[in-house]
Scaffold this motif. Sequence first.
Motif, PDB file in Angstrom:
ATOM      1  N   ARG A 186     103.234 -32.196  29.582  1.00 56.30           N
ATOM      2  CA  ARG A 186     104.631 -32.375  29.973  1.00 56.30           C
ATOM      3  C   ARG A 186     104.963 -33.864  30.115  1.00 56.30           C
ATOM      4  NH1 ARG A 186     104.961 -30.942  35.233  1.00 56.30           N
ATOM      5  NH2 ARG A 186     105.461 -33.083  35.780  1.00 56.30           N
ATOM      6  N   GLY A 200      98.271 -28.933  31.120  1.00 50.73           N
ATOM      7  CA  GLY A 200      99.707 -28.640  31.059  1.00 50.73           C
ATOM      8  C   GLY A 200     100.548 -29.779  31.622  1.00 50.73           C
ATOM      9  N   ILE A 201     100.099 -30.353  32.722  1.00 47.17           N
ATOM     10  CA  ILE A 201     100.853 -31.473  33.314  1.00 47.17           C
ATOM     11  C   ILE A 201     100.828 -32.665  32.357  1.00 47.17           C
ATOM     12  CG2 ILE A 201     101.106 -32.988  35.314  1.00 47.17           C
ATOM     13  CD1 ILE A 201      99.714 -30.954  37.030  1.00 47.17           C
ATOM     14  N   THR A 215     101.543 -21.542  27.051  1.00 50.21           N
ATOM     15  CA  THR A 215     100.324 -22.178  26.562  1.00 50.21           C
ATOM     16  C   THR A 215      99.129 -21.252  26.778  1.00 50.21           C
ATOM     17  OG1 THR A 215      99.637 -23.219  28.630  1.00 50.21           O
ATOM     18  CG2 THR A 215     101.244 -24.407  27.274  1.00 50.21           C
ATOM     19  N   TYR A 222      96.403 -22.360  28.025  1.00 48.99           N
ATOM     20  CA  TYR A 222      95.558 -22.967  29.059  1.00 48.99           C
ATOM     21  C   TYR A 222      95.381 -22.032  30.248  1.00 48.99           C
ATOM     22  CZ  TYR A 222      96.401 -27.115  26.288  1.00 48.99           C
ATOM     23  OH  TYR A 222      96.471 -27.995  25.237  1.00 48.99           O
ATOM     24  N   CYS A 223      94.240 -22.178  30.925  1.00 45.99           N
ATOM     25  CA  CYS A 223      93.961 -21.360  32.100  1.00 45.99           C
ATOM     26  C   CYS A 223      94.959 -21.704  33.206  1.00 45.99           C
ATOM     27  CB  CYS A 223      92.550 -21.624  32.610  1.00 45.99           C
ATOM     28  SG  CYS A 223      91.272 -21.478  31.356  1.00 45.99           S
ATOM     29  N   PRO A 224      95.170 -20.775  34.133  1.00 44.76           N
ATOM     30  CA  PRO A 224      96.073 -21.075  35.242  1.00 44.76           C
ATOM     31  C   PRO A 224      95.607 -22.329  36.001  1.00 44.76           C
ATOM     32  CG  PRO A 224      95.520 -18.750  35.233  1.00 44.76           C
ATOM     33  CD  PRO A 224      94.658 -19.406  34.187  1.00 44.76           C
ATOM     34  N   GLY A 225      96.553 -23.217  36.260  1.00 47.59           N
ATOM     35  CA  GLY A 225      96.245 -24.393  37.067  1.00 47.59           C
ATOM     36  C   GLY A 225      95.529 -25.496  36.330  1.00 47.59           C
ATOM     37  N   CYS A 226      95.366 -25.375  35.019  1.00 47.73           N
ATOM     38  CA  CYS A 226      94.701 -26.431  34.242  1.00 47.73           C
ATOM     39  C   CYS A 226      95.663 -27.598  34.066  1.00 47.73           C
ATOM     40  CB  CYS A 226      94.299 -25.886  32.873  1.00 47.73           C
ATOM     41  SG  CYS A 226      93.708 -27.172  31.766  1.00 47.73           S
TER      42      CYS A 226
END
Lengths: 247, 208, 77
Positions: free
Chosen positions: A29, A25-26, A16, A18-22
């Motif tokens: 999912r 993403g969760i 993706t 998206y920035c790391p830790g954004c």
Amino acid sequence: MGKTFQKPQCLADTITHYCPGCTHGIAHRLVAEVIDELGIRGRTVGIAPVGCAVLMYNYFTFDFQEAAHGRAPAMATGIKRVRPDLMVFTYQGDGDLASIGMGEIVHAANRGEKFTTIFINNAVYGMTGGQMAPTTMPDQRTTTSPFGRKTVNTGMPIKIAEMLATLETPAYITRQTLTRPKYVKKAKKAIKQAFTYQMENRCFSLVELISTCPTNWGMTPLDALTWAEEKMLPYFPLGVFKTPEGD
Amino acid sequence: MVMEAFPLAEKYRNPVMILGDGLIGQMMEPVEFPEHLKTEPSNKDDWATSGMDTRKSNQRNLVKTLYLDPAELNAHNLKLKAKYEQMEREEMRFEKYNFGGDYKALIVSYGTMSRVCRTAIDRLKEDGLEVAMLRPQFLFPFPRPAVFDAARKESCQAVFSIEMSMGQMLEDVDRSIAGKRPVYWYGKCGGEVPTPEEVMDEVRKIVK
Amino acid sequence: MTYKHFIDSDICKGCGICVDACPKNVLEISDKLNNKGYFPAFQARPEDCIFCAICCTMCPDVAIAISEIEEKKAAQK
Ligand SMILES: Cc1ncc(C[n+]2csc(CCOP(=O)(O)OP(=O)(O)O)c2C)c(N)n1
Ligand code: SF4
Ligand code: SF4
Ligand code: SF4
């Protein structure tokens, strides 16, 4: 006590943007897992917003449409009315849903349109560089409130879930978060409940997810999770605000 | 004509905008409903987000307009351009009135206004002045070649864009004629409808 | 039953959320860059892993998978 864990079928094999830790993403999912588990991938249509999730259709493996800024509920209304057998959901940020698209979501909820909305509340406009959103916390610094949000002339953050729950039309309205494993599990349950109500053709459903935007908050992903818990949750309490059963 | 909008929208997968003037918009006259039209796009399985199950396919469909890659966006724009060009080839719609004789002037007019112009043309004819009218039915694609050809007729001295607006169509008419004939505008706004007499006076002012 | 814990180091963005979430302190951030330029997470103490999938629950990039190793192979061990 062991468990297996695999990427859901509804998610594409792509990295993706998206920035790391954004936490987008969760949230992605969880939606994918729920659609997998309900076995509805072949009759689901997603509506992508304008915001960081504008490219979300690249990460899912079922039909998708892209809406103009804030207009996802109008598109969802059209699709769902023409094809009530399809499972339709919108996925919208707080800039999209609570600002430019406020009128759309209020009337869709009030008409009782039988689609599902996943509402990502990360207290800023992420995509455009961290401007103040209607959900920005008092005194929170953003690029358009560099000295902190002053509630004297910008009002208080809007509590979308509570506000929509005041409508008399039956609906499922809940607020969850993604900051810890136990909350993520609850959030998934809520998303599943929302889609289940839609499958039963019961009501409009909205799951607000308190999320993070480490990049625009200027924090590490972990600090952002803590900030969301400490600063946002006291003002945006978790819970179910309305069910079609009327409680 | 309103009903025609739907098959056209399906044919081109393009929004069709229906423009009416105040009198049509407020339905000040009886409305006739023709036979019901049913349209189904022929290739909808290629694009419609009808759910993969409906199409019995494992291929998902995407409806989007965001292309971040410049080459992709350019290709998309070329595709749209080709579509607009096809519309220009296949969808020009207009009506001709009193094109028979050696008309001295050409009126371009649409909607309710064109009906008033028709009366004016009939009366001018009784007085021995031949005036033709071209009534565009579609604003896009605008019947540019037809307006051009009609204006170029040797006997035609002037062209009038007569509208219930401050000249919204004037530029289209002007552009179609490409300087071959002088173009004049006459119109009224706000719900006032110019009378046939006013139109006749306007034409007579220029064309003798 | 045996399980295999796998972090796809080229999908991982090194956010560290899994490292913090793991109840058994199994994970750490590597000092080697992956091909996207991130420092990915890895299992520093795999023997302590209880395959609880908490890391998977929290990973925003679905970079972690836990699969069952076939019974036969496990038995042979
Ligand atoms: C009509 C229109 N106005 C403004 C924009 C610019 N714009 C793009 S994204 C965005 C904000 C999105 O913020 P949010 O919904 O909070 O989503 P996030 O990026 O935080 O996930 C804006 C204003 C646009 N694309 N379209
Ligand atoms: S800008 Fe914020 S919301 Fe957007 S991807 Fe980055 S962290 Fe996520
Ligand atoms: S499965 Fe559980 S114990 Fe193993 S690394 Fe992940 S969180 Fe830690
Ligand atoms: S949570 Fe996922 S992306 Fe973040 S460090 Fe762990 S494996 Fe990598």
